[in-house]
Enzyme design. Structure first.
Site, PDB file in Angstrom:
ATOM      1  N   ASP A  35       0.845  -1.242   0.054  1.00 30.08           N
ATOM      2  CA  ASP A  35      -0.077   0.016   0.058  1.00 30.08           C
ATOM      3  C   ASP A  35       0.949   1.184  -0.061  1.00 30.08           C
ATOM      4  OD1 ASP A  35      -2.120  -1.630  -0.060  1.00 30.08           O
ATOM      5  OD2 ASP A  35      -2.811  -1.140   2.197  1.00 30.08           O
ATOM      6  N   ASP A  37       3.610   1.891  -1.322  1.00 30.01           N
ATOM      7  CA  ASP A  37       4.312   2.209  -2.482  1.00 30.01           C
ATOM      8  C   ASP A  37       3.071   2.791  -3.300  1.00 30.01           C
ATOM      9  OD1 ASP A  37       6.381   0.937  -1.503  1.00 30.01           O
ATOM     10  OD2 ASP A  37       6.670  -0.522  -2.714  1.00 30.01           O
ATOM     11  N   TYR A  38       1.987   2.217  -3.242  1.00 31.73           N
ATOM     12  CA  TYR A  38       0.972   2.566  -4.216  1.00 31.73           C
ATOM     13  C   TYR A  38       0.423   4.016  -3.952  1.00 31.73           C
ATOM     14  CZ  TYR A  38      -3.751   2.534  -6.341  1.00 31.73           C
ATOM     15  OH  TYR A  38      -4.833   2.697  -7.227  1.00 31.73           O
ATOM     16  N   ASP A  39       0.567   4.290  -2.484  1.00 30.15           N
ATOM     17  CA  ASP A  39       0.260   5.640  -2.319  1.00 30.15           C
ATOM     18  C   ASP A  39       1.311   6.687  -2.684  1.00 30.15           C
ATOM     19  OD1 ASP A  39      -2.025   4.937  -0.911  1.00 30.15           O
ATOM     20  OD2 ASP A  39      -1.281   5.123   1.295  1.00 30.15           O
ATOM     21  N   SER A  84     -14.249   8.018  -2.058  1.00 22.59           N
ATOM     22  CA  SER A  84     -12.832   7.715  -1.381  1.00 22.59           C
ATOM     23  C   SER A  84     -12.357   8.928  -0.400  1.00 22.59           C
ATOM     24  CB  SER A  84     -11.826   7.556  -2.467  1.00 22.59           C
ATOM     25  OG  SER A  84     -10.520   7.304  -2.060  1.00 22.59           O
ATOM     26  N   LEU A  85     -11.304   8.845   0.182  1.00 19.89           N
ATOM     27  CA  LEU A  85     -10.721   9.912   1.140  1.00 19.89           C
ATOM     28  C   LEU A  85      -9.537  10.253   0.496  1.00 19.89           C
ATOM     29  CD1 LEU A  85     -11.464   8.267   4.506  1.00 19.89           C
ATOM     30  CD2 LEU A  85     -12.578  10.318   3.591  1.00 19.89           C
ATOM     31  N   GLU A 125     -12.301   9.074  13.946  1.00 22.60           N
ATOM     32  CA  GLU A 125     -12.541   7.399  13.934  1.00 22.60           C
ATOM     33  C   GLU A 125     -11.375   6.558  13.407  1.00 22.60           C
ATOM     34  OE1 GLU A 125     -15.376   7.219  10.735  1.00 22.60           O
ATOM     35  OE2 GLU A 125     -16.858   8.362  11.920  1.00 22.60           O
ATOM     36  N   LYS A 127      -9.255   4.370  10.774  1.00 23.62           N
ATOM     37  CA  LYS A 127      -9.365   3.954   9.164  1.00 23.62           C
ATOM     38  C   LYS A 127      -9.185   2.568   9.461  1.00 23.62           C
ATOM     39  CE  LYS A 127      -8.363   4.984   4.574  1.00 23.62           C
ATOM     40  NZ  LYS A 127      -8.199   3.701   4.239  1.00 23.62           N
ATOM     41  N   ASP A 129      -9.202  -1.393   7.993  1.00 25.92           N
ATOM     42  CA  ASP A 129      -8.236  -1.774   6.962  1.00 25.92           C
ATOM     43  C   ASP A 129      -9.144  -3.063   6.444  1.00 25.92           C
ATOM     44  OD1 ASP A 129      -6.819  -1.765   4.932  1.00 25.92           O
ATOM     45  OD2 ASP A 129      -4.855  -2.445   6.207  1.00 25.92           O
ATOM     46  N   ARG A 148     -18.072  -1.449  -2.945  1.00 26.42           N
ATOM     47  CA  ARG A 148     -17.874  -0.104  -3.519  1.00 26.42           C
ATOM     48  C   ARG A 148     -17.774  -0.145  -4.883  1.00 26.42           C
ATOM     49  NH1 ARG A 148     -13.085   4.031  -1.675  1.00 26.42           N
ATOM     50  NH2 ARG A 148     -12.125   2.258  -2.673  1.00 26.42           N
ATOM     51  N   GLU A 185     -17.202  -0.762   7.166  1.00 23.20           N
ATOM     52  CA  GLU A 185     -16.294  -1.690   6.785  1.00 23.20           C
ATOM     53  C   GLU A 185     -16.420  -2.877   7.251  1.00 23.20           C
ATOM     54  OE1 GLU A 185     -14.171   0.157   4.803  1.00 23.20           O
ATOM     55  OE2 GLU A 185     -12.033  -0.780   4.775  1.00 23.20           O
ATOM     56  N   TYR A 235     -17.945  -2.573  10.977  1.00 27.71           N
ATOM     57  CA  TYR A 235     -18.251  -1.418  11.748  1.00 27.71           C
ATOM     58  C   TYR A 235     -18.886  -0.478  10.857  1.00 27.71           C
ATOM     59  CZ  TYR A 235     -15.505  -2.269  16.043  1.00 27.71           C
ATOM     60  OH  TYR A 235     -15.094  -2.610  17.131  1.00 27.71           O
ATOM     61  N   LYS A 326      -2.996   8.818   7.585  1.00 27.22           N
ATOM     62  CA  LYS A 326      -2.058   7.181   7.646  1.00 27.22           C
ATOM     63  C   LYS A 326      -1.335   7.216   8.767  1.00 27.22           C
ATOM     64  CE  LYS A 326      -3.976   5.230   3.606  1.00 27.22           C
ATOM     65  NZ  LYS A 326      -3.308   4.496   2.810  1.00 27.22           N
ATOM     66  N   CYS A 420      20.363 -31.032   9.902  1.00 27.43           N
ATOM     67  CA  CYS A 420      20.214 -29.834  10.843  1.00 27.43           C
ATOM     68  C   CYS A 420      21.375 -29.000  10.996  1.00 27.43           C
ATOM     69  CB  CYS A 420      19.858 -30.203  12.276  1.00 27.43           C
ATOM     70  SG  CYS A 420      19.834 -29.371  13.706  1.00 27.43           S
ATOM     71  N   CYS A 423      22.955 -29.422  14.755  1.00 28.92           N
ATOM     72  CA  CYS A 423      23.754 -30.829  15.245  1.00 28.92           C
ATOM     73  C   CYS A 423      24.068 -31.488  13.979  1.00 28.92           C
ATOM     74  CB  CYS A 423      22.807 -31.694  16.313  1.00 28.92           C
ATOM     75  SG  CYS A 423      21.380 -32.175  15.521  1.00 28.92           S
ATOM     76  N   CYS A 438      14.223 -31.657  13.203  1.00 29.74           N
ATOM     77  CA  CYS A 438      15.529 -32.332  13.201  1.00 29.74           C
ATOM     78  C   CYS A 438      15.071 -33.450  14.025  1.00 29.74           C
ATOM     79  CB  CYS A 438      16.178 -31.145  13.867  1.00 29.74           C
ATOM     80  SG  CYS A 438      17.799 -32.187  14.802  1.00 29.74           S
ATOM     81  N   CYS A 444      20.503 -32.609  20.179  1.00 31.04           N
ATOM     82  CA  CYS A 444      20.559 -31.199  19.618  1.00 31.04           C
ATOM     83  C   CYS A 444      20.553 -30.422  20.410  1.00 31.04           C
ATOM     84  CB  CYS A 444      19.497 -31.384  18.365  1.00 31.04           C
ATOM     85  SG  CYS A 444      19.522 -29.625  17.395  1.00 31.04           S
TER      86      CYS A 444
HETATM   87  S1  IVH Z   1     -15.517   7.580   5.296  1.00 36.22           S
HETATM   88  C1  IVH Z   1     -16.739   9.966   1.852  1.00 36.22           C
HETATM   89  N1  IVH Z   1     -14.693   6.279   7.530  1.00 36.22           N
HETATM   90  O1  IVH Z   1     -11.248   3.837   3.690  1.00 36.22           O
HETATM   91  C2  IVH Z   1     -16.224   9.306   2.924  1.00 36.22           C
HETATM   92  N2  IVH Z   1     -14.072   5.519   5.365  1.00 36.22           N
HETATM   93  O2  IVH Z   1     -10.405   5.854   1.286  1.00 36.22           O
HETATM   94  C3  IVH Z   1     -16.213   7.924   2.815  1.00 36.22           C
HETATM   95  N3  IVH Z   1     -12.525   3.365   5.661  1.00 36.22           N
HETATM   96  O3  IVH Z   1     -13.387   3.364   1.236  1.00 36.22           O
HETATM   97  C4  IVH Z   1     -15.252   7.116   3.616  1.00 36.22           C
HETATM   98  N4  IVH Z   1     -12.325   3.451   7.811  1.00 36.22           N
HETATM   99  O4  IVH Z   1     -12.866   1.754   2.918  1.00 36.22           O
HETATM  100  C5  IVH Z   1     -14.725   6.309   6.046  1.00 36.22           C
HETATM  101  N5  IVH Z   1     -13.883   5.410   9.592  1.00 36.22           N
HETATM  102  C6  IVH Z   1     -13.850   5.208   8.329  1.00 36.22           C
HETATM  103  C7  IVH Z   1     -13.377   4.423   7.073  1.00 36.22           C
HETATM  104  C8  IVH Z   1     -13.371   4.452   5.940  1.00 36.22           C
HETATM  105  C9  IVH Z   1     -12.215   2.859   6.517  1.00 36.22           C
HETATM  106  C10 IVH Z   1     -12.116   3.065   4.088  1.00 36.22           C
HETATM  107  C11 IVH Z   1     -13.269   2.881   3.331  1.00 36.22           C
HETATM  108  C12 IVH Z   1     -13.021   3.790   2.199  1.00 36.22           C
HETATM  109  C13 IVH Z   1     -11.728   4.180   2.202  1.00 36.22           C
HETATM  110  C14 IVH Z   1     -11.489   5.646   1.711  1.00 36.22           C
END
Ligand code: IVH
Length: 835
Positions: A35, A37-39, A84-85, A125, A127, A129, A148, A185, A235, A326, A420, A423, A438, A444
């Site tokens: 992740d 690296d992706y970010d 997304s966020l 809150e 985040k 995973d 999603r 999630e 949650y 993050k 081994c 020994c 072993c 041993c």
């Molecule tokens: S809010 C408009 N709250 O993060 C806001 N997302 O990159 C929409 N995620 O797809 C998301 N915990 O899978 C929100 N407390 C949280 C979260 C959360 C995990 C994930 C979710 C979303 C991704 C956003």
């Protein structure tokens, strides 16, 4: 205006790489790059696109959310898109004068500017995973659930979501809107993930890369029966479409309302104000991250009031009123420099990857477990490979996957070495087992060391002060060969050992000894052979001849360690059966099995000679564990070790008659079924027991007579074939004898053994001078007392040592009898519980 070609090429390359990674991740639940690296690549792309607006493209991954929904599932069009966020990071290595939290501060400043408010209030809150999900309720009833997908269209996974117990099928309370979409999630708790993988590794199933992949993969199973077997949870953190009905004006109050209607809402959700509130929350959750039951990859800040949210609005993929902050990533890429094997206490050979050092979630990782040979084969990890390593919580870092594109030329598949590394004994794998071992057992040194470390550990014999380093040296020096040798250690040996460990060359040690020893007497010399294999510092066998009688210069060297250790060894000699059984390190006998064995059989002499099938009478002990205990006790070396321990003064303080509960279990029918004779099921065993009175008659019976007694011919033949093997016939006889002996020793229910304190409740408080509290407890319990932690009117008496506090006050207040240590000792002595 011309765009320089290098930017154009880089943008194209980044888009391609991100597209591939995103496709694999969202559509195949596979991970090509970590992740982090992706970010990083995404941020680079966004920065380049911002600097070159002429190259921007609607189709760029920077404008996409998630992946295309899979055609395997029906499509669900989200009435309200699932966004997304944006991300904020804390710079771990800021330049002097630079603000590491600039991105969070910028986010808050933008809100302050738009809304004209100072220190806005945020709902904060974790985040989670996992996988984002939308749950649709109509008139309070769950009707549809979707992933999603690409944010506009998701996959219909209703059937699988119905398997998740915490998701309400019908809402609690009242006042729900006619249409209510709840977003949140789906995740897999860490313990369930570990358990799942452990099973998969044992049985050769598909191993999950991380809990998130576990959640995503399980939810996107076509067969909801398969997904039902994977433990998922959920949650809630937001809303989608809402029709008919009013919801609170803030996000935090909305979550509270959702909780009332029956949705799981994390207790870690809070409300804070301004940048300081956000950063305080980030730090707090960051510190608790490792201890949480589930993975999180950051925290989310959401402007709490909905009106403010509307005023802030959205940018391309994400709201401007919320951001994800993050944490340092738990997965990173590095290179495998070597694959070595480590030999554990039971001889299990665990392959370990030696890695090019890499920072993972705040720690430098240089080794990662590869679990077992099957796992290496499954991942095809080779020396030289670039791999993703993961370190989450307090779990040992592990290699999650190989990055195939980055494999150098000329690598070869890894093979388990034949011998081994410690020994030299052969490394073997038993049929049907995932683990290679072993075969050197206690010859041993690796197994010996691990066995001694385990023996001395807190939950085993609890020998305080005997660290791993000392054990290693004692074994290397040949002073300790088995666990019983610990009880033969003397103070001089220990002092010498400590000195040796604290010095860095034989010359220095000699110099030290010259300073610290004041030789006394003449003539005899003591030879201490120290084979200090300190590797790098180049020590080998050292023979040290010391005067037979010398005085340690106690002013100059710390003798307290040796004195304390001798005292700890002395204290550990008096122990409970449960501790000793656990300490022996019998494969599959953990604390709870040791406790059960102690409870049911009560006596070491009995346990060490019982045929293995008898152990199966203990609830929760199955054939594998029973055989393992039997196998351990069948090794002459192990019996010798037990004899040595007893000879060196190890005593069990809580020996007792077998539990009365055992009596009902002691039947011939149970015995016959426990022997695991082919075709002899519990029903057949009962038939046999009815027809034949004893094992001896069964032993010599013919197949014909078994059939006459009502057994099917097939069973009768199987039984005769089994009895034909001498070892089996001998086992049957031994088990028969053991059954009679156990019956003779086991009291009837309701009949108590020797308990002068039966029915009495005792409380211990303060410090006892002559024995430890555990010791006192064990001895009181041996006499039938129940030892409790707090004083009440029901307490029979309180034993108060020195510095007794509130419990003594309470006893006096309630008029409970109080004994001092002398009285306890006298009482114990009178009742045969001598020290
Ligand atoms: S809010 C408009 N709250 O993060 C806001 N997302 O990159 C929409 N995620 O797809 C998301 N915990 O899978 C929100 N407390 C949280 C979260 C959360 C995990 C994930 C979710 C979303 C991704 C956003």
């Amino acid at each position: 205006m011309t765009t320089d070609t290098s930017a154009r090429q880089r943008i194209a390359a980044l888009r391609e790489q991100l597209r591939l990674a995103s496709h694999a991740y969202h559509e195949n639940d596979e991970q090509l790059i970590p992740d982090a690296d992706y970010d990083r690549l995404m941020r680079e792309l966004e920065a380049l696109e911002a600097a070159h607006p002429e190259l921007d493209d609607e189709q760029s991954p920077s404008h996409q959310i998630g992946g295309k929904p899979s055609s395997r599932f029906a499509e669900v069009v989200h009435a309200v898109p699932m966004l997304s966020l944006g991300n904020a990071f804390t710079n771990p290595v800021p330049k002097p004068g630079e603000d590491p939290d600039k991105e969070v501060r910028d986010f808050v400043r933008r809100i302050e500017e738009v809304l004209g408010r100072h220190d806005p209030v945020f709902a904060v809150e974790p985040k989670f995973d996992g996988l984002a999900i939308s749950l649709r309720y109509e008139n309070g009833v769950f009707v549809q659930g979707a992933t999603r997908g690409d944010g506009a269209t998701g996959e219909d996974v209703t059937a699988n979501l119905r398997q998740i117990k915490v998701i309400p099928q019908q809402l609690d309370g009242e006042g729900w809107p006619q249409v209510l979409e709840v977003r949140g999630e789906v995740y897999m708790p860490r313990a369930d993930f570990e358990r799942y993988n452990e099973q998969a590794r044992l049985h050769g199933g598909k191993v999950l890369a991380n809990p998130r992949n576990g959640a995503a993969g399980s939810l996107r199973q076509l067969d909801s029966k398969v997904s039902a077997q994977r433990p998922l949870s959920f949650y809630a953190y937001g809303l989608g479409e809402v029709q008919g009905g009013q919801l609170p004006a803030t996000h935090s109050a909305t979550l509270a309302q959702l909780a009332h209607w029956g949705f799981p809402v994390s207790e870690l959700c809070q409300v804070v104000a301004g940048v300081d509130g956000l950063l305080g929350y980030y730090r707090d959750i960051g510190e608790r991250r490792d201890g949480l039951a589930f993975d999180i990859d950051g925290v989310v800040y959401k402007l709490d009031d909905r009106e403010g949210q509307q005023a802030m609005g959205f940018v391309a993929r994400a709201p401007r009123w919320a951001i994800a902050h993050k944490f340092p990533a738990q997965e990173q890429t590095t290179t495998v420099e070597a694959i070595e094997i480590q030999i554990g206490r039971t001889g299990a050979a665990t392959p370990v990857a030696r890695l090019k050092p890499v920072h993972v979630a705040g720690v430098v990782v240089t080794n990662a477990t590869l679990h077992n040979a099957d796992q290496i084969a499954r991942l095809d990890v080779r020396v030289g490979d670039a791999v993703i390593v993961r370190r989450a919580g307090d779990v040992i870092p592990e290699v999650v996957s190989v990055i195939p594109d980055r494999r150098p030329d000329g690598t070869t598949p890894w093979k388990m070495p034949a011998a081994c590394p410690v020994c030299g004994a052969e490394i073997v794998r038993e049929e049907g087992e995932a683990v290679w071992r072993c075969s050197g057992e206690l010859s041993c040194p690796a197994q010996r060391k691990e066995a001694i470390v385990h023996f001395a550990s807190r939950k085993a014999m609890d020998i305080d002060g005997l660290g791993d380093k000392y054990i290693e040296t004692l074994v290397d020096a040949g002073i300790v060969r088995g666990v019983a040798d610990l009880y033969a250690l003397d103070r001089d040996q220990l002092l010498l050992l400590k000195l040796a460990l604290d010095t860095d060359s034989p010359q220095a040690l000699a110099a030290q000894l010259g300073q610290h020893l004041q030789p006394e007497g003449s003539g005899d010399t003591l030879n201490y052979i120290l084979r200090l294999d300190a590797g790098d510092s180049g020590w080998r066998a050292q023979v040290l001849s010391l005067p037979a009688r010398f005085q340690w210069n106690t002013k100059k060297i710390a003798t307290r360690w040796a004195d304390n250790l001798i005292a700890a060894l002395q204290a550990s000699r008096r122990t409970t059966l449960e501790r000793l059984l656990f300490a022996l390190g019998i494969q599959h006998v953990g604390e709870s099995t040791a406790k059960a064995l102690s409870l049911w059989f009560g006596d070491l002499e009995l346990i060490r000679h019982l045929p293995w099938p008898m152990f199966k009478r203990v609830p929760d002990i199955g054939g594998e564990v029973a055989r393992s205990i039997g196998h351990f006790m069948a090794q002459p070396g192990n019996q010798q070790a037990i004899d040595d321990l007893l000879a060196r003064g190890v005593q069990i303080t809580d020996a007792h008659a077998p539990s009365a509960k055992l009596r009902a279990e002691l039947t011939l029918a149970n015995l016959l079924s426990d022997l695991e004779i082919p075709k002899v099921t519990p029903v057949r065993a009962r038939q046999l027991a009815q027809a034949f009175a004893s094992v001896e008659t069964i032993r010599d019976e013919s197949a014909h007579n078994f059939v006459t007694a009502g057994l099917p011919a097939e069973t009768a033949n199987a039984l005769v074939a089994w009895l034909d093997v001498d070892a089996n016939a001998a086992l049957l006889s031994a088990a028969g004898k053991a059954l009679d002996e156990l019956l003779a020793r086991t009291p009837e229910a309701g009949q108590h053994s020797d308990g002068v304190l039966e029915g009495k409740t005792v409380v211990l408080t303060g410090t006892l001078a002559q024995m430890s509290r555990d010791d006192a407890k064990a001895r009181l319990e041996a006499l039938g007392a129940k030892v409790a932690g707090s004083v009440s009117k029901k307490t029979s008496f309180v034993v108060a040592g020195t510095e007794a506090g509130s419990k003594l006050d309470k006893a006096n207040e309630l008029g409970v009898e109080v004994w001092d240590e002398a009285r306890l000792l006298a009482f114990l002595a009178d009742n045969g519980e001598n020290a």
